[in-house]
Write an enzyme that holds these catalytic residues in place. Structure first.
Site, short mmCIF file in Angstrom:
data_model
loop_
_atom_site.label_atom_id
_atom_site.label_comp_id
_atom_site.label_asym_id
_atom_site.label_seq_id
_atom_site.Cartn_x
_atom_site.Cartn_y
_atom_site.Cartn_z
N ARG A 1 0.58 -1.33 -0.31
CA ARG A 1 -0.14 -0.13 0.01
C ARG A 1 1.05 1.27 0.38
O ARG A 1 2.09 1.32 0.44
CB ARG A 1 -0.83 0.49 1.24
CG ARG A 1 -2.11 -0.96 1.16
CD ARG A 1 -2.95 -0.50 0.37
NE ARG A 1 -4.25 -1.74 -0.07
CZ ARG A 1 -4.88 -1.80 -1.29
NH1 ARG A 1 -3.66 -2.67 -1.82
NH2 ARG A 1 -5.34 -2.84 -0.74
N HIS B 1 -1.03 0.06 -9.34
CA HIS B 1 -1.88 -1.55 -9.58
C HIS B 1 -2.20 -2.60 -9.56
O HIS B 1 -3.95 -2.57 -9.60
CB HIS B 1 -3.28 -0.83 -8.13
CG HIS B 1 -3.58 -1.23 -7.23
ND1 HIS B 1 -4.38 -0.73 -5.75
CD2 HIS B 1 -3.76 -2.62 -6.68
CE1 HIS B 1 -4.52 -1.14 -5.33
NE2 HIS B 1 -4.28 -2.80 -5.60
P1 NAP Z 1 -1.59 -10.38 5.64
O1 NAP Z 1 -2.05 -11.77 5.85
O2 NAP Z 1 -2.90 -10.26 6.47
O3 NAP Z 1 -0.66 -10.34 5.95
C1 NAP Z 1 0.23 -8.76 6.59
C2 NAP Z 1 1.16 -9.42 7.24
O4 NAP Z 1 2.05 -7.78 7.76
C3 NAP Z 1 1.59 -10.01 8.78
O5 NAP Z 1 2.18 -10.46 8.77
C4 NAP Z 1 1.67 -9.04 9.61
O6 NAP Z 1 2.28 -8.91 10.37
C5 NAP Z 1 2.39 -8.03 9.07
N1 NAP Z 1 2.00 -6.92 9.80
C6 NAP Z 1 0.76 -6.10 9.35
N2 NAP Z 1 1.16 -4.65 10.62
C7 NAP Z 1 2.35 -4.98 11.08
C8 NAP Z 1 3.04 -4.58 11.73
N3 NAP Z 1 3.20 -3.02 12.08
N4 NAP Z 1 4.99 -4.52 12.36
C9 NAP Z 1 4.67 -5.40 11.09
N5 NAP Z 1 4.19 -6.58 10.71
C10 NAP Z 1 3.55 -6.35 10.42
O7 NAP Z 1 -2.14 -9.32 4.21
P2 NAP Z 1 -2.10 -10.31 3.07
O8 NAP Z 1 -3.01 -10.92 2.54
O9 NAP Z 1 -0.36 -11.10 2.49
O10 NAP Z 1 -2.00 -8.73 1.91
C11 NAP Z 1 -0.86 -7.90 2.48
C12 NAP Z 1 -1.19 -6.16 1.60
O11 NAP Z 1 -0.68 -6.71 0.21
C13 NAP Z 1 -2.90 -6.57 1.81
O12 NAP Z 1 -3.00 -5.79 3.07
C14 NAP Z 1 -2.86 -5.15 0.45
O13 NAP Z 1 -2.84 -4.21 1.08
C15 NAP Z 1 -1.86 -5.91 -0.19
N6 NAP Z 1 -2.56 -6.00 -1.95
C16 NAP Z 1 -1.89 -5.69 -2.50
C17 NAP Z 1 -2.26 -5.97 -4.38
C18 NAP Z 1 -1.91 -5.14 -5.22
O14 NAP Z 1 -2.07 -5.90 -6.17
N7 NAP Z 1 -1.05 -4.39 -5.30
C19 NAP Z 1 -3.08 -6.98 -3.92
C20 NAP Z 1 -3.75 -7.13 -3.24
C21 NAP Z 1 -3.06 -6.69 -1.75
P3 NAP Z 1 1.20 -10.68 11.56
O15 NAP Z 1 1.57 -11.53 10.57
O16 NAP Z 1 2.22 -10.90 12.59
O17 NAP Z 1 0.52 -10.00 11.50
#
Ligand code: NAP
Length: 310
Positions: free
Chosen positions: A225, A273
Site C-alpha cells: 500500500r 496497481h
Molecule cells: P495479511 O495476510 O494480513 O499479512 C499482513 C502481514 O503484515 C502480516 O505478516 C502482519 O504481521 C504484517 N504486519 C501488519 N502490521 C504490521 C506491523 N505493524 N509491523 C510489522 N508487520 C506487520 O495480508 P496479505 O493478504 O498478505 O496482504 C498484504 C497487503 O497486500 C494487503 O493488506 C494489501 O494492502 C496488499 N495487496 C496489494 C495488492 C496489489 O495488487 N498491489 C493485491 C492484494 C493485496 P502478522 O503476521 O504478525 O499479523
C-alpha cells in the site's frame, strides 16, 4: 429457507463474479439467492467492495458477515456502521499473481536486466549477476502474500529474511518481528518487498531513518500500500543513490496524479496497481466455503482483527 447473499460492488465486478459465484455456491451445496438488490432486513451475507454505493450497514439487521473482495480492508475497517464480522480476501489465485509479480521484479533487479534491455549506445558491459544465494531479499509482511513470496524466492535460492508484527517460524528463512526487529531485517537487504496492510502502525515503515539502514544501492518493491513509504524520503534516497531504484504498484492517491514526481523519475518504475487482482474463480470458492462454514456454525476464515486494523 434459502440464504440471501447481496453482491455490493461495482457493476463491472458483477459481470466478472456473477457466474463464478453461482458455480461456487452450487459446488458448496449452498441454497442461496445471489442478488444485487434486496430488502436490507432479508440479507444474510454481503459480498463487498468499498467501491460499492453501499456505505451504511445499519439497515442490515440480519447480516451475519461481510466478505470483502479485496485483500486490503483499510477503506472498510473504519466504517462505524459495519459492526458485523468482516472477512478479508485470501484467494489462492491472487496469491499466485502476487508471487509472480514479486518474483518477476526481483529477477529484474537481481539480473540487472535494464542494463541490456535499454542500451541505446550498445555498451559492452560483461558483468554477470551473482547467484541468487548471494543476494539478500527482505519481505516486510509475512501474511498470506508475503509468506508465499518469501517461500518462492527461497526456492530460487535467494537469501530471504522477513519481518512481521508477531513472531514467525518459516523453514530456512530468518524472521524478525516487532519494531525492534526491523533493523535486523533491513540491515543486509539488497531488495526490499513491502507486503503489509495500511494501518496507523505501518504508515511510513520505510522513512528517512529506515531507508538509511539499508545497504547503499538497495532496491524497493512496493506492491503493498502507498502509505507504507514516506514518498519524500524515498525520493531523497533515490536522488542521493542510497536507493538505486524503486518499483511501485500502489500509491497514496490512485490513479497516481499525472504531475507526481514518480512518473518522470528515472529511478522509479510505476505499475498501475496490477500486482495481484482477485481472481473470480478461485475467490468465489473461498467466499462460498466461508458462507458454508458460517451456516455450519464453524469459525469464519480470514476474519479481520479490528483492533489491529487488518
Ligand atoms: P495479511 O495476510 O494480513 O499479512 C499482513 C502481514 O503484515 C502480516 O505478516 C502482519 O504481521 C504484517 N504486519 C501488519 N502490521 C504490521 C506491523 N505493524 N509491523 C510489522 N508487520 C506487520 O495480508 P496479505 O493478504 O498478505 O496482504 C498484504 C497487503 O497486500 C494487503 O493488506 C494489501 O494492502 C496488499 N495487496 C496489494 C495488492 C496489489 O495488487 N498491489 C493485491 C492484494 C493485496 P502478522 O503476521 O504478525 O499479523
Amino acid at each position: 429457507m434459502s440464504l440471501t447473499v447481496l453482491f455490493a460492488a461495482r457493476n463491472d465486478d458483477w459481470h466478472t463474479y456473477h457466474e463464478a459465484l453461482e458455480q461456487a455456491f452450487a459446488a458448496a451445496e449452498l441454497d442461496a439467492d445471489l442478488v444485487t438488490t434486496a430488502d436490507p432486513e432479508e440479507v444474510d451475507y454481503i459480498v463487498y467492495s468499498p467501491s460499492s454505493s453501499l456505505q451504511d450497514f445499519t439497515p442490515y439487521t440480519k447480516l451475519k458477515a461481510v466478505l470483502s473482495l479485496w485483500a486490503g480492508v483499510e477503506r472498510i475497517v473504519s466504517n462505524p456502521t459495519l459492526t458485523m464480522p468482516l472477512v478479508r480476501m485470501v484467494d489462492p489465485g491472487m496469491t499466485q499473481s502476487m508471487v509472480e509479480w514479486v518474483t518477476g521484479h526481483v529477477m529484474r533487479y537481481h539480473l540487472g536486466m535494464d542494463d541490456h534491455i535499454v542500451n541505446p549506445g550498445h555498451a559492452w558491459r560483461p558483468k554477470a549477476a551473482p547467484l541468487a544465494r548471494q543476494r539478500s531479499v527482505c519481505i516486510l509482511g509475512l501474511g498470506a502474500l508475503g509468506r508465499s513470496a518469501a517461500l518462492t524466492l527461497k526456492a530460487l535460492n535467494f537469501n530471504v529474511t522477513g519481518w512481521s508484527r508477531s513472531p514467525k517460524e518459516i523453514k530456512d528463512i530468518e524472521t524478525f518481528h516487532g519494531p525492534e526487529g526491523l533493523t535486523g531485517a533491513l540491515r543486509h537487504a539488497e531488495i526490499v518487498v513491502l507486503l503489509m496492510p495500511d494501518t496507523p502502525q505501518t504508515e511510513n515503515t520505510l522513512n528517512k531513518e529506515t531507508l538509511a539502514l539499508l545497504p547503499k544501492g538497495a532496491r524497493i518493491l512496493n506492491p503493498g500500500r502507498g502509505p507504507l513509504i514516506d514518498d519524500y524520503a524515498l525520493l531523497d534516497a533515490l536522488d542521493s543513490g542510497q536507493i538505486a531504484h524503486a518499483t511501485l504498484d500502489v500509491f497514496r492517491v490512485e490513479p497516481l496524479p499525472p504531475d507526481h514526481p514518480y512518473w518522470a523519475h528515472p529511478k522509479v518504475t510505476v505499475t498501475p496497481h496490477i500486482a495481484a487482482a482477485t481472481q473470480a474463480a478461485t475467490a468465489s470458492v473461498e467466499i462460498a466455503n466461508n458462507i458454508r462454514r458460517g451456516e455450519a456454525g464453524e469459525a469464519l476464515l480470514n476474519l479481520v482483527d479490528r483492533s489491529q486494523g487488518y
